[in-house]
Scaffold this motif. Structure first.
Motif, PDB file in Angstrom:
ATOM      1  N   THR A  10      38.674 -20.721  -2.156  1.00 58.24           N
ATOM      2  CA  THR A  10      40.014 -20.466  -1.630  1.00 58.24           C
ATOM      3  C   THR A  10      40.201 -21.127  -0.266  1.00 58.24           C
ATOM      4  OG1 THR A  10      40.072 -18.417  -2.878  1.00 58.24           O
ATOM      5  CG2 THR A  10      41.654 -18.632  -1.089  1.00 58.24           C
ATOM      6  N   THR A  11      39.187 -21.012   0.592  1.00 59.04           N
ATOM      7  CA  THR A  11      39.244 -21.665   1.904  1.00 59.04           C
ATOM      8  C   THR A  11      39.385 -23.175   1.728  1.00 59.04           C
ATOM      9  OG1 THR A  11      37.816 -19.937   2.746  1.00 59.04           O
ATOM     10  CG2 THR A  11      38.001 -21.925   4.085  1.00 59.04           C
ATOM     11  N   THR A  12      38.647 -23.720   0.783  1.00 60.96           N
ATOM     12  CA  THR A  12      38.711 -25.158   0.516  1.00 60.96           C
ATOM     13  C   THR A  12      40.098 -25.555   0.013  1.00 60.96           C
ATOM     14  OG1 THR A  12      36.348 -25.295   0.065  1.00 60.96           O
ATOM     15  CG2 THR A  12      37.725 -27.014  -0.902  1.00 60.96           C
ATOM     16  N   THR A  13      40.638 -24.776  -0.922  1.00 58.80           N
ATOM     17  CA  THR A  13      41.971 -25.083  -1.449  1.00 58.80           C
ATOM     18  C   THR A  13      43.006 -25.058  -0.327  1.00 58.80           C
ATOM     19  OG1 THR A  13      41.333 -23.965  -3.498  1.00 58.80           O
ATOM     20  CG2 THR A  13      43.674 -24.460  -3.217  1.00 58.80           C
ATOM     21  N   ALA A  46      35.883 -32.032   8.691  1.00 60.10           N
ATOM     22  CA  ALA A  46      35.269 -32.334   7.392  1.00 60.10           C
ATOM     23  C   ALA A  46      36.296 -32.198   6.261  1.00 60.10           C
ATOM     24  CB  ALA A  46      34.072 -31.416   7.152  1.00 60.10           C
ATOM     25  N   TYR A  47      37.156 -31.186   6.343  1.00 60.49           N
ATOM     26  CA  TYR A  47      38.196 -31.018   5.324  1.00 60.49           C
ATOM     27  C   TYR A  47      39.231 -32.153   5.397  1.00 60.49           C
ATOM     28  CZ  TYR A  47      36.746 -26.408   3.658  1.00 60.49           C
ATOM     29  OH  TYR A  47      36.067 -25.375   3.075  1.00 60.49           O
ATOM     30  N   ARG A  48      39.587 -32.539   6.598  1.00 53.59           N
ATOM     31  CA  ARG A  48      40.554 -33.647   6.725  1.00 53.59           C
ATOM     32  C   ARG A  48      39.986 -34.925   6.105  1.00 53.59           C
ATOM     33  NH1 ARG A  48      41.590 -31.066  11.731  1.00 53.59           N
ATOM     34  NH2 ARG A  48      40.082 -32.383  12.794  1.00 53.59           N
ATOM     35  N   GLU A  49      38.663 -35.118   6.290  1.00 56.44           N
ATOM     36  CA  GLU A  49      38.047 -36.319   5.708  1.00 56.44           C
ATOM     37  C   GLU A  49      38.053 -36.267   4.177  1.00 56.44           C
ATOM     38  OE1 GLU A  49      34.235 -36.751   7.548  1.00 56.44           O
ATOM     39  OE2 GLU A  49      35.109 -37.293   9.495  1.00 56.44           O
ATOM     40  N   ILE A  99      29.859 -29.687  -0.756  1.00 56.25           N
ATOM     41  CA  ILE A  99      28.776 -28.777  -0.364  1.00 56.25           C
ATOM     42  C   ILE A  99      29.223 -28.055   0.906  1.00 56.25           C
ATOM     43  CG2 ILE A  99      26.325 -28.530   0.142  1.00 56.25           C
ATOM     44  CD1 ILE A  99      25.834 -31.150  -1.296  1.00 56.25           C
ATOM     45  N   ASN A 100      29.352 -26.750   0.783  1.00 57.77           N
ATOM     46  CA  ASN A 100      29.943 -25.939   1.844  1.00 57.77           C
ATOM     47  C   ASN A 100      28.867 -25.155   2.585  1.00 57.77           C
ATOM     48  OD1 ASN A 100      31.995 -24.767   3.357  1.00 57.77           O
ATOM     49  ND2 ASN A 100      32.559 -23.283   1.788  1.00 57.77           N
ATOM     50  N   ARG A 101      29.177 -24.787   3.800  1.00 56.88           N
ATOM     51  CA  ARG A 101      28.311 -23.916   4.621  1.00 56.88           C
ATOM     52  C   ARG A 101      26.915 -24.476   4.834  1.00 56.88           C
ATOM     53  NH1 ARG A 101      29.638 -18.871   1.623  1.00 56.88           N
ATOM     54  NH2 ARG A 101      31.862 -18.704   2.020  1.00 56.88           N
ATOM     55  N   VAL A 102      26.860 -25.755   5.132  1.00 63.41           N
ATOM     56  CA  VAL A 102      25.571 -26.377   5.414  1.00 63.41           C
ATOM     57  C   VAL A 102      25.153 -26.026   6.835  1.00 63.41           C
ATOM     58  CG1 VAL A 102      24.383 -28.593   5.685  1.00 63.41           C
ATOM     59  CG2 VAL A 102      25.955 -28.232   3.773  1.00 63.41           C
TER      60      VAL A 102
END
Lengths: 98, 268
Positions: free
Chosen positions: B18-21, B230-233, B172-175
């Protein structure tokens, strides 16, 4: 700091936990992928049978193909009862027989 | 020209779908794209609160599917970025309230008007997931570098393949770079080696996400946030730009860390 003390006490030689994670994932995914695809093992069995039948007569009803886990690896274990081996001429690659 | 329907999915719950969306929707909208984010998690609606739009819901996805309202009426326009819209999930129904065919119809209608239709999938592999992928042209899989999440991602990849949804890309999230460095977390390469699919981005673990979710403001709105960056990229990669993927690096760990490395008590 705890980290530092553990290292001083010589616990650093322990395998990094991610190596365990990778190894466990590798094994579990072999099973997952093989078992979740309903037709993987039956399809493999059919093709094995087709290849083997060129060389020998197999007892199809007793043919067993399954995955078995041994410590850190998964093996494909097949039990293939042979009824009869065909004569060498029948499968020569060079076609020497005829 | 028709837009793209992209489903964001994972298998395992709680890995950041959901955060990613929300963040990809906002990032794409800020790039001037017309975006609609659909919350396909019927009964467990959350995309509305993550986007901070929970007080403006009148109609929802199920109302649209049942013909109780027009699609237009159910769309909530974001006030911060007027090219972003939300189609919320119903909260009082369950996943059987809509069918894959209805989802196909709705997404097909939306992509006539929008550049991106992002579908936030529920966790699991049941009907809700099947609804979410029904109208999708492409899939993004979110995972964390953990055994359970990676395993479930593998299963989802299999499902997508058998549903003819090819070439999903991985987030890959929360690295946590420090844990990766000391060998206590699967690295990007480890995860890619196991799943063997294309990577579209890596999001560092970031407390800022929790703060931004508390406020209902996607972290991409914060120009200084590393996870926002990272999301903008990822949004730019979705747009077809070639943006190199740089794995997060540990922040400077102070004199103690440097000393430890100096005297060889810590590897690398």
């Amino acid at each position: 700091m705890l980290d530092f003390l553990q290292r001083l006490l010589g616990r650093e030689s322990e395998r990094p936990s991610k190596e365990q994670a990778k190894e466990r994932l590798r094994l579990v995914l072999v099973h997952d992928r093989a078992n979740l695809s309903d037709d993987l093992l039956p399809a493999l069995k059919d093709e094995l049978l087709a290849v083997l039948s060129k060389y020998m007569e197999i007892d199809e009803n007793e043919l067993r193909v399954q995955l078995a886990q041994e410590d850190s690896q998964v093996a494909l274990v097949a039990n293939i009862p042979i009824r009869r081996i065909r004569r060498a001429a029948g499968f020569s690659h060079q076609g020497a027989g005829r | 020209m028709a837009g793209h329907v992209v489903v964001i999915t994972s298998g395992k719950g709680g890995v950041g779908k959901t955060t990613t969306t929300a963040n990809l929707a906002m990032a794409l909208a800020q790039m001037g794209r017309r975006v609609v984010a659909i919350d396909a998690d019927i009964g467990l609606r959350n995309l509305d609160v993550v986007l901070g739009l929970e007080n403006r819901i009148v109609y929802d996805l199920v109302n649209v599917a049942e013909g109780a309202c027009k699609l237009r009426q159910a769309l909530i326009k974001d006030k911060r970025c007027d090219t972003l819209h939300l189609l919320p999930a119903a909260q009082t129904r369950d996943k059987t309230a809509i069918t894959p065919d209805q989802m196909k119809t709705i997404t097909a209608e939306l992509k006539e008007e929008f550049d991106y239709v992002l579908v936030d999938s529920p966790a699991g592999i049941e009907q809700g997931f099947k609804n979410a992928i029904a109208g999708a042209d492409a899939a993004l899989i979110v995972t964390t570098p953990e055994v359970s999440a990676v395993r479930d991602a593998d299963r989802i990849i299999g499902f997508l393949e058998s549903s003819e949804l090819h070439d999903p890309r991985l987030i890959i999230n929360r690295v946590r770079p420090e844990m990766v460095r000391r060998g206590d977390m699967l690295s990007i390469d480890d995860v890619l080696e196991i799943l063997s699919i294309e990577l579209i981005g890596v999001i560092p673990d970031d407390e800022g996400i929790i703060v931004s979710t508390n406020r209902g403001e996607p972290v991409v709105l914060d120009p200084h946030s590393t996870s926002g960056q990272a999301y903008r990229e990822i949004a730019r990669r979705l747009e077809g730009e070639s943006v190199p993927i740089v794995p997060p690096t540990p922040v400077a760990d102070g004199w103690l860390g440097r000393l430890r490395r100096l005297i060889g008590l810590q590897s690398r």
